[in-house]
Design an enzyme around this catalytic site. Sequence first.
Site, PDB file in Angstrom:
ATOM      1  N   ARG A 102       6.119   7.435  -9.953  1.00 59.95           N
ATOM      2  CA  ARG A 102       6.499   6.704  -8.734  1.00 59.95           C
ATOM      3  C   ARG A 102       7.999   6.895  -8.558  1.00 59.95           C
ATOM      4  NH1 ARG A 102       5.066   0.673  -6.728  1.00 59.95           N
ATOM      5  NH2 ARG A 102       3.227   1.868  -6.137  1.00 59.95           N
ATOM      6  N   HIS A 129       1.484   7.792  -0.327  1.00 59.82           N
ATOM      7  CA  HIS A 129       0.897   6.938  -1.371  1.00 59.82           C
ATOM      8  C   HIS A 129      -0.593   7.279  -1.485  1.00 59.82           C
ATOM      9  CE1 HIS A 129       0.579   3.830  -4.184  1.00 59.82           C
ATOM     10  NE2 HIS A 129       0.841   2.756  -3.465  1.00 59.82           N
ATOM     11  N   GLN A 132      -3.188   4.854  -3.269  1.00 58.38           N
ATOM     12  CA  GLN A 132      -3.543   3.676  -2.480  1.00 58.38           C
ATOM     13  C   GLN A 132      -4.579   4.028  -1.418  1.00 58.38           C
ATOM     14  OE1 GLN A 132      -2.273   0.323  -2.731  1.00 58.38           O
ATOM     15  NE2 GLN A 132      -4.080   0.055  -1.441  1.00 58.38           N
ATOM     16  N   ASP A 220       1.496  -2.715   6.730  1.00 62.18           N
ATOM     17  CA  ASP A 220       2.303  -2.624   5.504  1.00 62.18           C
ATOM     18  C   ASP A 220       3.642  -3.286   5.817  1.00 62.18           C
ATOM     19  OD1 ASP A 220       3.254  -1.904   2.984  1.00 62.18           O
ATOM     20  OD2 ASP A 220       3.684   0.178   3.528  1.00 62.18           O
ATOM     21  N   CYS A 260      -2.007  -2.903   1.521  1.00 58.84           N
ATOM     22  CA  CYS A 260      -1.817  -2.345   0.171  1.00 58.84           C
ATOM     23  C   CYS A 260      -1.188  -3.345  -0.784  1.00 58.84           C
ATOM     24  CB  CYS A 260      -0.976  -1.068   0.246  1.00 58.84           C
ATOM     25  SG  CYS A 260       0.700  -1.320   0.860  1.00 58.84           S
ATOM     26  N   ARG A 288      -8.062   0.137  -6.627  1.00 56.62           N
ATOM     27  CA  ARG A 288      -7.028   1.019  -7.166  1.00 56.62           C
ATOM     28  C   ARG A 288      -7.436   1.506  -8.558  1.00 56.62           C
ATOM     29  NH1 ARG A 288      -1.757   0.709  -5.469  1.00 56.62           N
ATOM     30  NH2 ARG A 288      -1.567   2.555  -6.780  1.00 56.62           N
TER      31      ARG A 288
HETATM   32  N1  NVA Z   1       5.560   1.000   1.952  1.00 56.55           N
HETATM   33  C1  NVA Z   1       5.628   0.219   0.735  1.00 56.55           C
HETATM   34  C2  NVA Z   1       4.363   0.336  -0.040  1.00 56.55           C
HETATM   35  C3  NVA Z   1       4.333  -0.472  -1.303  1.00 56.55           C
HETATM   36  C4  NVA Z   1       3.082  -0.306  -2.080  1.00 56.55           C
HETATM   37  C5  NVA Z   1       6.810   0.675  -0.095  1.00 56.55           C
HETATM   38  O1  NVA Z   1       7.024   1.900  -0.209  1.00 56.55           O
HETATM   39  O2  NVA Z   1       7.535  -0.156  -0.617  1.00 56.55           O
HETATM   40  N1   CP Z   2       0.137  -1.279  -3.506  1.00 51.98           N
HETATM   41  C1   CP Z   2       0.901  -0.912  -4.553  1.00 51.98           C
HETATM   42  O1   CP Z   2       1.159   0.274  -4.797  1.00 51.98           O
HETATM   43  O2   CP Z   2       1.356  -1.957  -5.293  1.00 51.98           O
HETATM   44  P1   CP Z   2       2.480  -1.919  -6.418  1.00 51.98           P
HETATM   45  O3   CP Z   2       3.788  -1.602  -5.720  1.00 51.98           O
HETATM   46  O4   CP Z   2       2.466  -3.299  -7.008  1.00 51.98           O
HETATM   47  O5   CP Z   2       2.151  -0.860  -7.421  1.00 51.98           O
END
Ligand code: NVA
Ligand code: CP
Length: 302
Positions: A102, A129, A132, A220, A260, A288
Site C-alpha cells: 500500500r 484499489h 477493494q 468514498d 469501502c 475483503r
Molecule cells: N480513497 C480512500 C480509500 C480508502 C480505503 C483513500 O485513498 O484514502
Molecule cells: N477499505 C480499506 O482499504 O480500508 P483500510 O484503509 O482500513 O485498509
Amino acid sequence: MKHLLKMLDLSTEEIIEILNLADQLKYELKHGIPHPHLKGKTLGMIFQKASTRTRVSFETGMYQLGGYPLFLSSNDLQIGRGEPVQDTARVLSRYLDGIMIRTFEQKEVEDLAEYGSIPIINGLTDFCHPCQVLADLMTIREFKGTFDGLKMCFIGDGNNMANSLIVGCLKVGMSVSIACPNDYQPPKEILNFANAYSNKFELTDTPMQAAKGADVLITDVWASMGQEGEAEKRRKAFTGYQINDELMAQAKSDAMVLHCLPAHREEEITEKVFEAHANEIFEEAENRLHAQKAVMVKLMAN
Ligand code: NVA
Ligand code: CP
C-alpha cells in the site's frame, strides 16, 4: 495472471475466476473446511499508509491459508530512507513468496513487479484499489445474484476507488454512472478506457442524474489519505455529492449501498442511509478477506 497491480490488467474471465474462488473459500471457511493452499509460504506486507481492513484481512487470510504474513512498516524499512524500489524488489524476492504493498504512487507498485520475481499485490495506491473492488463485485453478486442488467452509480471524488470501480464494473458487464465535480474527475487514462470499452459509461457533475435507476450506489471519502491538507477546500467542492434519502429516491427501490470504509458520516453519506445499508457495507468489508485469499491462491499457490 502474475500480479494484481490494477483492474485494467485483468480480463473479465480472470475477474470471474477470482470471484468464484472467493465464494468457495468463504463457503469453506464458514463450514470449517480447511484450505491450506499456501502452507509454507510467506507474504510480505508493506504499508506506507494507514490501514485497518487491508492489514487485518491480508494477515488473517494468509494465516487461514496456512502461510505466514509479515507486516513491514515503511517507517522501519530502508525503503522509507530512500533505498531504491528496484533493489528492495530484488532482495525481497529472495526471501518472500509474494508482496502486498500500500503506497502513494502506482509507479512504485509497477516497479516492484518489474524488478522483483514474485507476485505483487496492490493494496491501494493513489491511482487504484483493486482488492477493494474485487470485494465490492463479490458483494454485488452475492446480494443481486448476477451482474446482468445492473447499474452502478458512484458519487464523489474521481479517486482510486472511482477508477477501479469504473474498470471493474464495466468489465463484468454493468452500466456505470459517475457524478464528480468537474475539477475532480477520474484521470484521462480511465475515462478513455471507459468510453472505448462500452457505451454503458456516463460521467456527469449531477448526482441526481447519475443515481437514476441505479441498482448499486457507492461513494468514498472526499479527502483520501495524503490529501488531509486539502480537506477544507474539498469539503466545499464536494458539498452536495452525498448519498442521502433524496438521492436514494432516484435509485431503484431495492438499490444497495456500498462504502469501502472508513466513512465520514454526514459528508459523503448520511448516518441514516449508512445505517439502513449497514448489512451490505459490513458484508463488503468481510468480503475483503475472501476476495484477497482468492487472489493470493491464484498468484502464489503452485
Ligand atoms: N480513497 C480512500 C480509500 C480508502 C480505503 C483513500 O485513498 O484514502
Ligand atoms: N477499505 C480499506 O482499504 O480500508 P483500510 O484503509 O482500513 O485498509
